[in-house]
Design an enzyme around this catalytic site. Structure first.
Site, PDB file in Angstrom:
ATOM      1  N   LYS A 248       3.951 -16.717  -1.188  1.00  0.00           N
ATOM      2  CA  LYS A 248       3.372 -15.467  -0.682  1.00  0.00           C
ATOM      3  C   LYS A 248       3.428 -15.410   0.859  1.00  0.00           C
ATOM      4  O   LYS A 248       3.858 -14.419   1.449  1.00  0.00           O
ATOM      5  CB  LYS A 248       1.920 -15.355  -1.174  1.00  0.00           C
ATOM      6  CG  LYS A 248       1.137 -14.209  -0.609  1.00  0.00           C
ATOM      7  CD  LYS A 248       1.586 -12.872  -1.140  1.00  0.00           C
ATOM      8  CE  LYS A 248       0.938 -11.783  -0.335  1.00  0.00           C
ATOM      9  NZ  LYS A 248       0.789 -10.527  -0.961  1.00  0.00           N
TER      10      LYS A 248
ATOM     11  N   GLU B  23       0.858  -1.187   0.000  1.00  0.00           N
ATOM     12  CA  GLU B  23       0.000   0.000   0.000  1.00  0.00           C
ATOM     13  C   GLU B  23       0.892   1.234   0.000  1.00  0.00           C
ATOM     14  O   GLU B  23       1.970   1.237   0.581  1.00  0.00           O
ATOM     15  CB  GLU B  23      -0.914  -0.004   1.230  1.00  0.00           C
ATOM     16  CG  GLU B  23      -1.932  -1.113   1.140  1.00  0.00           C
ATOM     17  CD  GLU B  23      -2.864  -1.145   2.346  1.00  0.00           C
ATOM     18  OE1 GLU B  23      -3.070  -0.099   2.981  1.00  0.00           O
ATOM     19  OE2 GLU B  23      -3.380  -2.237   2.632  1.00  0.00           O
TER      20      GLU B  23
ATOM     21  N   CYS C 141      -1.835  -7.293   5.861  1.00  0.00           N
ATOM     22  CA  CYS C 141      -1.139  -8.518   5.426  1.00  0.00           C
ATOM     23  C   CYS C 141      -0.286  -9.173   6.505  1.00  0.00           C
ATOM     24  O   CYS C 141      -0.513 -10.326   6.856  1.00  0.00           O
ATOM     25  CB  CYS C 141      -0.278  -8.210   4.215  1.00  0.00           C
ATOM     26  SG  CYS C 141      -1.278  -7.972   2.747  1.00  0.00           S
TER      27      CYS C 141
HETATM   28  C1  UDX Z   1       3.136  -5.902   2.784  1.00  0.00           C
HETATM   29  C2  UDX Z   1       4.247  -6.471   1.885  1.00  0.00           C
HETATM   30  O1  UDX Z   1       5.378  -5.587   1.906  1.00  0.00           O
HETATM   31  C3  UDX Z   1       3.742  -6.651   0.461  1.00  0.00           C
HETATM   32  O2  UDX Z   1       4.748  -7.266  -0.340  1.00  0.00           O
HETATM   33  C4  UDX Z   1       2.491  -7.539   0.489  1.00  0.00           C
HETATM   34  O3  UDX Z   1       1.951  -7.688  -0.816  1.00  0.00           O
HETATM   35  C5  UDX Z   1       1.445  -6.954   1.430  1.00  0.00           C
HETATM   36  O4  UDX Z   1       2.014  -6.759   2.745  1.00  0.00           O
HETATM   37  P1  UDX Z   1       2.041  -3.481   3.200  1.00  0.00           P
HETATM   38  O5  UDX Z   1       1.301  -4.154   4.319  1.00  0.00           O
HETATM   39  O6  UDX Z   1       1.293  -2.626   2.250  1.00  0.00           O
HETATM   40  O7  UDX Z   1       2.809  -4.590   2.307  1.00  0.00           O
HETATM   41  O8  UDX Z   1       3.170  -2.546   3.850  1.00  0.00           O
HETATM   42  P2  UDX Z   1       4.715  -2.667   4.254  1.00  0.00           P
HETATM   43  O9  UDX Z   1       5.430  -1.548   3.651  1.00  0.00           O
HETATM   44  O10 UDX Z   1       5.243  -4.018   3.996  1.00  0.00           O
HETATM   45  O11 UDX Z   1       4.652  -2.402   5.845  1.00  0.00           O
HETATM   46  C6  UDX Z   1       3.928  -3.275   6.713  1.00  0.00           C
HETATM   47  C7  UDX Z   1       4.108  -2.854   8.144  1.00  0.00           C
HETATM   48  O12 UDX Z   1       5.442  -3.081   8.575  1.00  0.00           O
HETATM   49  C8  UDX Z   1       3.847  -1.357   8.419  1.00  0.00           C
HETATM   50  O13 UDX Z   1       3.141  -1.219   9.623  1.00  0.00           O
HETATM   51  C9  UDX Z   1       5.218  -0.758   8.538  1.00  0.00           C
HETATM   52  O14 UDX Z   1       5.263   0.386   9.355  1.00  0.00           O
HETATM   53  C10 UDX Z   1       5.984  -1.909   9.189  1.00  0.00           C
HETATM   54  N1  UDX Z   1       7.420  -1.874   8.920  1.00  0.00           N
HETATM   55  C11 UDX Z   1       7.911  -2.036   7.658  1.00  0.00           C
HETATM   56  C12 UDX Z   1       8.306  -1.712   9.984  1.00  0.00           C
HETATM   57  O15 UDX Z   1       7.899  -1.568  11.144  1.00  0.00           O
HETATM   58  N2  UDX Z   1       9.654  -1.722   9.733  1.00  0.00           N
HETATM   59  C13 UDX Z   1      10.161  -1.905   8.478  1.00  0.00           C
HETATM   60  O16 UDX Z   1      11.402  -1.919   8.340  1.00  0.00           O
HETATM   61  C14 UDX Z   1       9.270  -2.049   7.403  1.00  0.00           C
END
Ligand code: UDX
Length: 433
Positions: A205, A156, A261
């Site tokens: 996945k 997202e 996710c």
């Molecule tokens: C995720 C996957 O990245 C993606 O490939 C899949 O299709 C769907 O799930 P999304 O949930 O949109 O995507 O966001 P993402 O950027 O992955 O972040 C998920 C969560 O992890 C967020 O709450 C973010 O703040 C947290 N996060 C991410 C961290 O706390 N630290 C990080 O280093 C990266």
């Protein structure tokens, strides 16, 4: 080609628009008339940068069509993508009832000699085989179906870029016909091709999401060590991440991961493991550390703010560039602070109305971040929106009753904060006072 997407959430709508943009005729099937009308009028419903423009462009070109009817779209489609939700049940298992219900409707409406049915929803291993059974049982005579799994990895906030530039395109099927047609359809999309069997595609996945969640929980665990020992988590992880075998990406410590996710897919993979009599200790720990990360941050605020009950909160969505608050760490932190009778003045560039639907009058809502800070005793940052990164810190200091900042995403520099006279609390770094 003519394609149908069933489901218009982040995955369904974004990929539908992308395939329409390549010149395909795309049907999108939904089941809520009000939402279909909004989509027909160019309102993507979800907040995703660039999506409205892409939707309008393809609506105007008459390449994308929205409906609740199955007959025409399924009858004329070469490929049908199932992209409906698989929300967690109370016990953490993925709820597959919608996936199977739409598979039945697809099979009853097949008309072409051969239709490829490809699942984009995240589903446990074996689900596509069950979809195939449903399709074959109910399909009209003289029609054929081939089933495939094409998991989607978009994030997202960067969904359109991710769907056009994925690291890999995974196509899992036991049918060569399905693999060939899906290869052709994905031709304009970047990324390595991984052609595999159904079960492997399904597991890829979950494995990806669980691995990313594991990296985040690992970084958070190390941040707890740093807070106790005086080490600086950013320096530790920067150095560790330089090892090419490890990498720094997705190891940003913070107030925990959220979204639609990671929490759901880690839970579902645990359930899949339990059903297979596997030891899921590692995944259990990923979840546990994520819960501790949220609790630790809330506890830090509660312990420091004795007697001072007005807080400004910046950032409510589970990550920047989205209005999505599903499993957002903010939900936990807000509830924890409300339990402790804090008065919370909240600001988010996109997610305020979603939070308002849940919390109503329990919170005070602001359209301007600095107005939220005015008369608060401390500022709490929960999401790293760009507009917070270079906020006017001097102005914040002058508006706050006490110069205290709790940073749940490590967006500010401790030395700078100290220089400006803030008491600054972040993740895995020593507080500056
Ligand atoms: C995720 C996957 O990245 C993606 O490939 C899949 O299709 C769907 O799930 P999304 O949930 O949109 O995507 O966001 P993402 O950027 O992955 O972040 C998920 C969560 O992890 C967020 O709450 C973010 O703040 C947290 N996060 C991410 C961290 O706390 N630290 C990080 O280093 C990266």
């Amino acid at each position: 080609m003519t394609i149908t997407f069933i489901g218009h959430g982040y995955v369904g709508l974004v990929t539908a628009c992308v395939f329409a943009d390549f010149g395909n005729k795309v049907w999108v099937i939904g089941h809520t008339p009000e939402k279909i009308n909004r989509l027909k009028n160019g309102d993507p419903i979800i907040y995703e940068p660039g999506l409205k423009e892409l939707l309008l462009k393809n609506l105007n070109a008459k390449r994308i069509h929205f409906t609740s009817e199955y007959t025409t779209p399924i009858g004329e489609s070469d490929v049908v993508f199932i992209a409906v939700g698989t929300p967690p049940k109370k016990n953490g298992e993925a709820d597959l009832s919608t996936v199977f219900a739409v598979a039945e409707k697809v099979s009853q409406n097949l008309e072409k000699k051969i239709t490829i049915v490809s699942c984009k929803s995240t589903v446990p291993v074996g689900t596509n085989a069950r979809i195939e059974k449903i399709l074959n049982k109910l399909k009209p005579k003289k029609t054929h179906v081939a089933v495939a799994s094409c998991p989607e990895f978009l994030r997202e906030g960067t969904a359109i870029y991710d769907s056009l530039n994925p690291d890999r395109v995974v196509i899992g099927s036991d049918s060569d016909r399905a693999k060939n047609i899906l290869m052709q359809l994905h031709k304009p999309i970047d990324g390595k091709r991984v052609i595999t069997d159904l079960a492997s595609a399904e597991l890829i996945k979950y494995t990806s999401n669980a691995m990313l969640a594991t990296k985040i929980s690992f970084a958070n665990l190390i941040s707890f060590y740093c807070e106790k020992t005086g080490a600086d988590v950013e320096k530790v992880l920067d150095a560790v991440g330089l090892d090419k075998r490890i990498g720094r990406i997705f190891m940003d410590p913070g107030v925990g991961y959220g979204g639609s996710c990671f929490p759901k897919d880690v839970k579902a993979l645990i359930k899949i493991g339990q059903a297979l009599n596997l030891d899921t200790t590692l995944l259990d720990a990923v979840e546990r550390v994520n819960a501790i990360a949220k609790e630790n941050f809330a506890r830090k605020i509660i312990d420091v703010m004795k007697g001072e009950k007005n807080l400004a909160i910046w950032g409510l969505s589970f990550k920047p560039n989205t209005d999505d608050i599903r499993e957002a760490p903010s939900l936990f932190v807000l509830n924890r602070l409300l339990e402790q009778k804090f008065s919370l003045s909240v600001y988010d560039p996109a997610a305020t109305s979603n939070i308002n639907n849940l919390f109503g009058s329990k919170l005070i809502y602001f359209d301007d971040p600095y107005e939220a800070v005015k008369n608060s005793s401390a500022l709490v940052v929960l999401t790293e929106w760009n507009e917070f990164k270079q906020a006017d810190l001097r102005k914040i200091k002058s508006l706050l009753k006490k110069p205290i900042v709790f940073d749940g995403r490590n967006i500010y520099d401790p030395a700078l904060m100290k220089g400006l006279g803030f008491s600054y609390y972040s993740i895995g770094r020593q507080p500056t006072r």
